[in-house]
Design a protein around this motif. Structure first.
Motif, PDB file in Angstrom:
ATOM      1  N   GLN A  38      41.860  30.917  45.774  1.00  0.00           N
ATOM      2  CA  GLN A  38      42.009  30.675  44.057  1.00  0.00           C
ATOM      3  C   GLN A  38      42.016  29.953  43.853  1.00  0.00           C
ATOM      4  N   GLY A  39      41.772  29.098  42.905  1.00  0.00           N
ATOM      5  CA  GLY A  39      41.868  27.769  42.444  1.00  0.00           C
ATOM      6  C   GLY A  39      42.552  27.976  40.392  1.00  0.00           C
ATOM      7  N   SER A  40      43.687  27.317  40.413  1.00  0.00           N
ATOM      8  CA  SER A  40      44.337  26.913  39.040  1.00  0.00           C
ATOM      9  C   SER A  40      43.279  27.934  38.062  1.00  0.00           C
ATOM     10  N   GLY A  41      43.585  29.182  37.999  1.00  0.00           N
ATOM     11  CA  GLY A  41      42.828  29.925  36.517  1.00  0.00           C
ATOM     12  C   GLY A  41      41.915  30.025  36.681  1.00  0.00           C
ATOM     13  N   LYS A  42      40.786  30.682  37.988  1.00  0.00           N
ATOM     14  CA  LYS A  42      40.235  31.205  39.239  1.00  0.00           C
ATOM     15  C   LYS A  42      40.030  32.137  39.362  1.00  0.00           C
ATOM     16  N   ASP A  43      39.077  32.478  39.587  1.00  0.00           N
ATOM     17  CA  ASP A  43      38.904  33.856  40.313  1.00  0.00           C
ATOM     18  C   ASP A  43      38.866  33.402  41.855  1.00  0.00           C
ATOM     19  N   HIS A  44      39.360  34.484  42.865  1.00  0.00           N
ATOM     20  CA  HIS A  44      39.242  34.787  44.109  1.00  0.00           C
ATOM     21  C   HIS A  44      37.606  34.220  44.547  1.00  0.00           C
ATOM     22  N   GLU A  45      37.579  33.336  45.279  1.00  0.00           N
ATOM     23  CA  GLU A  45      36.130  32.542  45.555  1.00  0.00           C
ATOM     24  C   GLU A  45      36.205  32.698  47.472  1.00  0.00           C
ATOM     25  N   LEU A  46      34.781  33.458  47.879  1.00  0.00           N
ATOM     26  CA  LEU A  46      35.089  34.411  49.294  1.00  0.00           C
ATOM     27  C   LEU A  46      34.085  32.598  49.511  1.00  0.00           C
ATOM     28  N   ILE A  47      34.775  31.845  50.982  1.00  0.00           N
ATOM     29  CA  ILE A  47      34.632  30.765  51.199  1.00  0.00           C
ATOM     30  C   ILE A  47      33.627  31.167  52.610  1.00  0.00           C
ATOM     31  N   ALA A  48      34.389  31.689  53.342  1.00  0.00           N
ATOM     32  CA  ALA A  48      34.441  31.724  54.804  1.00  0.00           C
ATOM     33  C   ALA A  48      34.329  32.856  54.921  1.00  0.00           C
ATOM     34  N   ALA A  49      33.155  33.463  55.634  1.00  0.00           N
ATOM     35  CA  ALA A  49      33.312  34.976  56.743  1.00  0.00           C
ATOM     36  C   ALA A  49      33.511  34.895  57.747  1.00  0.00           C
ATOM     37  N   ILE A  50      33.447  35.204  58.702  1.00  0.00           N
ATOM     38  CA  ILE A  50      33.224  35.657  59.961  1.00  0.00           C
ATOM     39  C   ILE A  50      32.704  37.443  60.899  1.00  0.00           C
ATOM     40  N   ASP A  89      39.372  21.325  46.373  1.00  0.00           N
ATOM     41  CA  ASP A  89      39.983  22.239  46.660  1.00  0.00           C
ATOM     42  C   ASP A  89      40.688  23.244  46.857  1.00  0.00           C
ATOM     43  N   THR A  90      41.696  22.263  46.490  1.00  0.00           N
ATOM     44  CA  THR A  90      42.917  22.524  46.041  1.00  0.00           C
ATOM     45  C   THR A  90      43.477  23.978  45.626  1.00  0.00           C
ATOM     46  N   GLY A  91      43.388  24.804  46.280  1.00  0.00           N
ATOM     47  CA  GLY A  91      43.874  26.266  45.656  1.00  0.00           C
ATOM     48  C   GLY A  91      44.928  27.392  46.852  1.00  0.00           C
ATOM     49  N   VAL A  92      45.520  28.275  46.137  1.00  0.00           N
ATOM     50  CA  VAL A  92      45.852  29.314  47.544  1.00  0.00           C
ATOM     51  C   VAL A  92      44.209  29.984  47.606  1.00  0.00           C
ATOM     52  N   TYR A  93      44.826  29.313  49.344  1.00  0.00           N
ATOM     53  CA  TYR A  93      43.676  30.535  50.385  1.00  0.00           C
ATOM     54  C   TYR A  93      44.996  31.452  50.649  1.00  0.00           C
ATOM     55  N   TYR A  94      43.844  33.183  50.730  1.00  0.00           N
ATOM     56  CA  TYR A  94      43.718  33.800  51.587  1.00  0.00           C
ATOM     57  C   TYR A  94      43.167  34.170  52.654  1.00  0.00           C
ATOM     58  N   CYS A  95      43.814  35.518  54.311  1.00  0.00           N
ATOM     59  CA  CYS A  95      42.438  35.537  54.313  1.00  0.00           C
ATOM     60  C   CYS A  95      42.825  37.203  54.298  1.00  0.00           C
ATOM     61  N   ALA A  96      41.683  37.097  54.601  1.00  0.00           N
ATOM     62  CA  ALA A  96      41.411  39.472  53.845  1.00  0.00           C
ATOM     63  C   ALA A  96      41.005  39.678  55.137  1.00  0.00           C
ATOM     64  N   LEU A 106      39.777  44.744  52.551  1.00  0.00           N
ATOM     65  CA  LEU A 106      40.331  46.278  52.590  1.00  0.00           C
ATOM     66  C   LEU A 106      41.604  45.413  52.739  1.00  0.00           C
ATOM     67  N   TYR A 107      42.268  44.906  53.441  1.00  0.00           N
ATOM     68  CA  TYR A 107      43.692  44.104  53.800  1.00  0.00           C
ATOM     69  C   TYR A 107      43.517  42.446  53.261  1.00  0.00           C
ATOM     70  N   TRP A 108      44.678  42.275  53.077  1.00  0.00           N
ATOM     71  CA  TRP A 108      45.371  41.033  52.502  1.00  0.00           C
ATOM     72  C   TRP A 108      46.554  39.566  52.772  1.00  0.00           C
ATOM     73  N   GLY A 109      46.471  39.098  52.631  1.00  0.00           N
ATOM     74  CA  GLY A 109      47.392  37.869  53.515  1.00  0.00           C
ATOM     75  C   GLY A 109      48.217  37.248  52.553  1.00  0.00           C
ATOM     76  N   GLN A 110      49.367  37.069  52.208  1.00  0.00           N
ATOM     77  CA  GLN A 110      50.502  36.549  51.285  1.00  0.00           C
ATOM     78  C   GLN A 110      49.420  34.396  50.804  1.00  0.00           C
ATOM     79  N   GLY A 111      48.835  34.483  51.766  1.00  0.00           N
ATOM     80  CA  GLY A 111      48.119  33.264  50.442  1.00  0.00           C
ATOM     81  C   GLY A 111      48.880  31.912  51.472  1.00  0.00           C
ATOM     82  N   THR A 112      47.836  30.402  51.529  1.00  0.00           N
ATOM     83  CA  THR A 112      48.728  29.863  51.899  1.00  0.00           C
ATOM     84  C   THR A 112      48.212  28.503  50.913  1.00  0.00           C
ATOM     85  N   GLN A 113      49.594  27.232  50.170  1.00  0.00           N
ATOM     86  CA  GLN A 113      48.839  26.994  49.503  1.00  0.00           C
ATOM     87  C   GLN A 113      47.904  25.269  50.296  1.00  0.00           C
ATOM     88  N   VAL A 114      47.314  24.948  49.827  1.00  0.00           N
ATOM     89  CA  VAL A 114      46.603  23.666  49.544  1.00  0.00           C
ATOM     90  C   VAL A 114      46.212  23.392  48.820  1.00  0.00           C
TER      91      VAL A 114
END
Length: 118
Positions: A38-50, A89-96, A106-114
């Motif tokens: 999630q970049g500043s002023g942007k929606d969550h974007e799924l960038i990677a999944a496994i 690439d700057t933003g808060v990165y969340y795992c889910a 269904l479940y989300w982590g707290q986020g880490t700032q990059v």
């Protein structure tokens, strides 16, 4: 279920970071994992999944060729290796996490700032 993301920080453009997400209180291999940004002023974007077994991975076009998602089911951890970082690439990165049978996370982590400086 608890997801704990770590590894964010400040890096110069062109640099690398590796994010980790430790999952607990779930049968990890039964869950597909994703990294959202999630970049500043942007929606969550799924960038990677496994997938739960690690057999298939997908990446957003914006990070293909630069980012890699992987997981270690023995360690209940999913990783996001980020190379050739760009300021965008700057933003808060969340795992889910989501059960493999679901389409939505269904479940989300707290986020880490990059933060990537130019």
């Amino acid at each position: 279920v608890q997801l704990q993301a770590s590894g964010g920080g400040l890096v110069q453009a062109g640099g690398s970071l590796k994010l980790s997400c430790l999952a607990s209180r779930l049968t990890f291999s039964n869950y597909d994992m994703g990294w959202f940004r999630q970049g500043s002023g942007k929606d969550h974007e799924l960038i990677a999944a496994i997938t739960g077994d690690g057999g298939a991975a997908t990446l957003a076009d914006s990070v293909k060729g630069r980012f890699t998602i992987s997981r270690d089911n023995a360690e209940n951890t999913v990783y996001l290796q980020m190379n050739t970082l760009k300021p965008e690439d700057t933003g808060v990165y969340y795992c889910a996490a989501k059960p493999s049978t679901r389409t939505s996370y269904l479940y989300w982590g707290q986020g880490t700032q990059v933060t990537v400086s130019s």
